[in-house]
Design a protein around this motif. Structure first.
Motif, PDB file in Angstrom:
ATOM      1  N   UNK A   9     -64.566  54.572   3.627  1.00  0.00           N
ATOM      2  CA  UNK A   9     -63.649  54.705   2.638  1.00  0.00           C
ATOM      3  C   UNK A   9     -62.385  54.357   3.549  1.00  0.00           C
ATOM      4  N   UNK A  10     -62.209  52.709   2.469  1.00  0.00           N
ATOM      5  CA  UNK A  10     -60.880  52.088   2.863  1.00  0.00           C
ATOM      6  C   UNK A  10     -59.255  52.862   2.077  1.00  0.00           C
ATOM      7  N   UNK A  11     -58.873  53.201   3.031  1.00  0.00           N
ATOM      8  CA  UNK A  11     -57.685  54.004   2.525  1.00  0.00           C
ATOM      9  C   UNK A  11     -56.892  53.339   1.200  1.00  0.00           C
ATOM     10  N   UNK A  12     -56.096  53.483   0.504  1.00  0.00           N
ATOM     11  CA  UNK A  12     -55.569  52.530  -0.708  1.00  0.00           C
ATOM     12  C   UNK A  12     -56.586  52.343  -1.520  1.00  0.00           C
ATOM     13  N   UNK A  13     -57.473  52.223  -1.431  1.00  0.00           N
ATOM     14  CA  UNK A  13     -58.552  51.887  -2.345  1.00  0.00           C
ATOM     15  C   UNK A  13     -59.630  53.171  -3.209  1.00  0.00           C
ATOM     16  N   UNK A 114     -51.310  43.582  -6.310  1.00  0.00           N
ATOM     17  CA  UNK A 114     -52.894  43.154  -5.187  1.00  0.00           C
ATOM     18  C   UNK A 114     -52.648  44.862  -4.644  1.00  0.00           C
ATOM     19  N   UNK A 115     -54.156  45.083  -4.608  1.00  0.00           N
ATOM     20  CA  UNK A 115     -54.438  46.635  -3.479  1.00  0.00           C
ATOM     21  C   UNK A 115     -54.436  46.262  -2.251  1.00  0.00           C
ATOM     22  N   UNK A 116     -55.083  45.160  -2.158  1.00  0.00           N
ATOM     23  CA  UNK A 116     -55.794  44.342  -0.634  1.00  0.00           C
ATOM     24  C   UNK A 116     -56.026  43.087  -0.538  1.00  0.00           C
ATOM     25  N   UNK A 117     -55.679  42.871   0.666  1.00  0.00           N
ATOM     26  CA  UNK A 117     -55.657  40.693   1.097  1.00  0.00           C
ATOM     27  C   UNK A 117     -56.798  40.830   1.844  1.00  0.00           C
ATOM     28  N   UNK A 136     -46.896  46.205   5.071  1.00  0.00           N
ATOM     29  CA  UNK A 136     -47.250  46.403   3.413  1.00  0.00           C
ATOM     30  C   UNK A 136     -47.818  47.974   3.493  1.00  0.00           C
ATOM     31  N   UNK A 137     -48.627  48.521   4.412  1.00  0.00           N
ATOM     32  CA  UNK A 137     -49.686  49.177   4.179  1.00  0.00           C
ATOM     33  C   UNK A 137     -51.122  49.117   3.809  1.00  0.00           C
ATOM     34  N   UNK A 138     -51.184  47.373   3.268  1.00  0.00           N
ATOM     35  CA  UNK A 138     -52.232  47.522   2.831  1.00  0.00           C
ATOM     36  C   UNK A 138     -53.528  46.936   3.206  1.00  0.00           C
ATOM     37  N   UNK A 139     -54.786  47.914   3.216  1.00  0.00           N
ATOM     38  CA  UNK A 139     -55.748  47.161   3.721  1.00  0.00           C
ATOM     39  C   UNK A 139     -56.036  45.844   3.294  1.00  0.00           C
ATOM     40  N   UNK A 140     -56.959  45.581   4.368  1.00  0.00           N
ATOM     41  CA  UNK A 140     -57.182  44.082   5.315  1.00  0.00           C
ATOM     42  C   UNK A 140     -58.239  43.713   5.707  1.00  0.00           C
ATOM     43  N   UNK A 141     -58.944  42.366   4.988  1.00  0.00           N
ATOM     44  CA  UNK A 141     -60.205  42.729   5.455  1.00  0.00           C
ATOM     45  C   UNK A 141     -60.376  41.274   6.683  1.00  0.00           C
ATOM     46  N   UNK A 182     -53.911  50.050  10.006  1.00  0.00           N
ATOM     47  CA  UNK A 182     -53.831  50.792  10.162  1.00  0.00           C
ATOM     48  C   UNK A 182     -56.053  51.315   9.937  1.00  0.00           C
ATOM     49  N   UNK A 183     -56.369  51.757  11.087  1.00  0.00           N
ATOM     50  CA  UNK A 183     -57.848  51.523  11.773  1.00  0.00           C
ATOM     51  C   UNK A 183     -58.827  51.845   9.945  1.00  0.00           C
ATOM     52  N   UNK A 184     -58.388  53.114   9.006  1.00  0.00           N
ATOM     53  CA  UNK A 184     -59.109  53.272   8.249  1.00  0.00           C
ATOM     54  C   UNK A 184     -58.224  51.775   6.607  1.00  0.00           C
ATOM     55  N   UNK A 185     -57.223  51.066   7.117  1.00  0.00           N
ATOM     56  CA  UNK A 185     -57.515  50.036   6.049  1.00  0.00           C
ATOM     57  C   UNK A 185     -57.885  48.862   6.747  1.00  0.00           C
ATOM     58  N   UNK A 186     -58.654  48.793   7.632  1.00  0.00           N
ATOM     59  CA  UNK A 186     -59.974  47.068   8.096  1.00  0.00           C
ATOM     60  C   UNK A 186     -60.792  47.458   7.353  1.00  0.00           C
ATOM     61  N   UNK A 187     -61.325  45.882   6.703  1.00  0.00           N
ATOM     62  CA  UNK A 187     -62.998  45.933   6.399  1.00  0.00           C
ATOM     63  C   UNK A 187     -63.341  44.580   7.412  1.00  0.00           C
ATOM     64  N   UNK A 188     -64.429  44.844   7.407  1.00  0.00           N
ATOM     65  CA  UNK A 188     -65.352  43.545   7.875  1.00  0.00           C
ATOM     66  C   UNK A 188     -65.575  42.373   7.456  1.00  0.00           C
ATOM     67  N   UNK A 189     -65.981  41.548   7.712  1.00  0.00           N
ATOM     68  CA  UNK A 189     -67.227  40.705   6.893  1.00  0.00           C
ATOM     69  C   UNK A 189     -67.441  39.881   7.819  1.00  0.00           C
ATOM     70  N   UNK A 190     -68.779  38.989   7.961  1.00  0.00           N
ATOM     71  CA  UNK A 190     -69.401  38.840   8.520  1.00  0.00           C
ATOM     72  C   UNK A 190     -69.403  36.574   8.127  1.00  0.00           C
ATOM     73  N   UNK A 191     -68.661  36.133   7.542  1.00  0.00           N
ATOM     74  CA  UNK A 191     -68.173  35.063   7.639  1.00  0.00           C
ATOM     75  C   UNK A 191     -69.516  34.326   7.326  1.00  0.00           C
ATOM     76  N   UNK A 192     -70.499  34.655   6.261  1.00  0.00           N
ATOM     77  CA  UNK A 192     -71.578  33.657   5.914  1.00  0.00           C
ATOM     78  C   UNK A 192     -70.870  32.379   5.049  1.00  0.00           C
ATOM     79  N   UNK A 193     -71.916  31.738   5.737  1.00  0.00           N
ATOM     80  CA  UNK A 193     -71.360  30.259   5.061  1.00  0.00           C
ATOM     81  C   UNK A 193     -70.353  29.321   5.761  1.00  0.00           C
TER      82      UNK A 193
END
Length: 310
Positions: A9-13, A114-117, A136-141, A182-193
């Motif tokens: 779960x991503x905090x804030x979403x 916006x809720x996520x960057x 801001x406390x926003x989640x971050x990809x 915050x760690x519960x607001x981080x999403x990771x993306x492998x950056x395909x392409x």
């Protein structure tokens, strides 16, 4: 984190019980996929609402093309493109992500609702990005990124793409954590392409379980990308145009959902919304299925029915 049911779960979403679907609204004249189609604010907002109606759980709004060779848009123009669309969608209750590498755009988009960057550079392109997101406390990809692609597919050389992407993402996540996100607001993306060839993208999709070792929810953004064109073309043919890769995108969405992705980012929502729901249903059936041999007479449950066997 389990690669099946523990997608995080991503905090804030909002929380979804399956892989979420992130629809894409490109407010650009030059996106590789649909550049110019939603360049007008009114058209872009309508498109975002249409994506939600088709099954998108959140909508990613971007005003700068990141295709290889694209020239960066200036800050004033990016703000002009993005902020009114974010405001329009957020006012309709849509969960909005802003796709930007600029801290100023992120800050104003967050103020507009916006809720996520979603920063394809993971906070590298603009040193002010991580402090803005942290404040801001926003989640971050945090995406795997090796630099701007204005010169083409830069630094796309790997000895072991999966290990290198995991290691480089880990280092970047640590920097973002140190910057106050915050760690519960981080999403990771492998950056395909991004700085990757088709074989690199396919290897990463084959080993999404390795990305889960980073301990953060995973976003997979494969929609209409070049590697799908290469797969569909085969060894001799020409890749189909971007908008003819949606069935292949939905296939990747199902695979990513099965592998425990938190969300998939797509241009055409309907097929992927169906795909992730089917993946969730199969996952539930797998969890509920008794051990082999536990059916009547030691057979598999249901095999005694002629109707069920047809």
């Amino acid at each position: 984190m389990s690669t099946k049911t523990g997608r995080g779960h991503v905090a804030g979403l909002p929380t979804w019980d399956r892989c979420a679907v992130m629809g894409v609204v490109n407010v650009t004249p030059d996106s590789f996929s649909d550049g110019g189609r939603w360049f007008d604010t009114t058209a872009a907002v309508k498109h975002g609402l249409d994506l939600v109606a088709q099954g998108a759980d959140l909508v990613d709004v971007g005003g700068e093309s990141t295709r290889p060779g694209a020239t960066r848009v200036d800050e004033t123009e990016e703000l002009r493109r993005v902020v009114p669309v974010v405001r329009g969608l957020a006012s309709e209750g849509v969960t909005v992500s802003v796709d930007t590498m600029r801290a100023s755009v992120a800050e104003q988009a967050l103020a507009a609702g916006a809720a996520l960057v979603n920063d394809v550079s993971g906070g590298v392109a603009d040193p002010a990005m991580v402090p803005v997101v942290a404040a801001s406390g926003a989640p971050f990809v945090v995406m795997h990124w090796r630099g701007f692609l204005e010169g083409g597919n830069v630094k796309g050389v790997y000895e072991d793409v999966v290990s290198e992407v995991v290691d480089e993402l880990h280092a970047r996540v640590e920097a973002v954590l140190e910057g106050g996100v915050a760690p519960d607001r981080i999403v990771v993306d492998p950056g395909l392409g991004f700085s990757k060839q088709a074989e690199h993208d396919l290897a990463l999709l084959a080993h999404l379980d390795r990305l889960h070792t980073l301990g953060h929810p995973l976003l997979v953004a494969a929609s209409r990308k070049r590697f799908l064109g290469r797969v569909l073309a085969g060894p001799e043919g020409a890749p189909p145009p971007a908008r003819e890769r949606d069935a292949a995108t939905a296939a990747v969405s199902a695979l990513a959902a099965q592998a425990g992705a938190w969300a998939v980012r797509v241009h055409e929502v309907h097929a992927t919304a169906d795909a992730v729901r089917v993946a969730r249903a199969v996952e539930s059936a797998r969890a509920a299925d008794p051990a082999p041999g536990s059916g009547p007479d030691g057979g598999h449950p249901g095999t005694g029915s002629a109707e069920g066997a047809r």
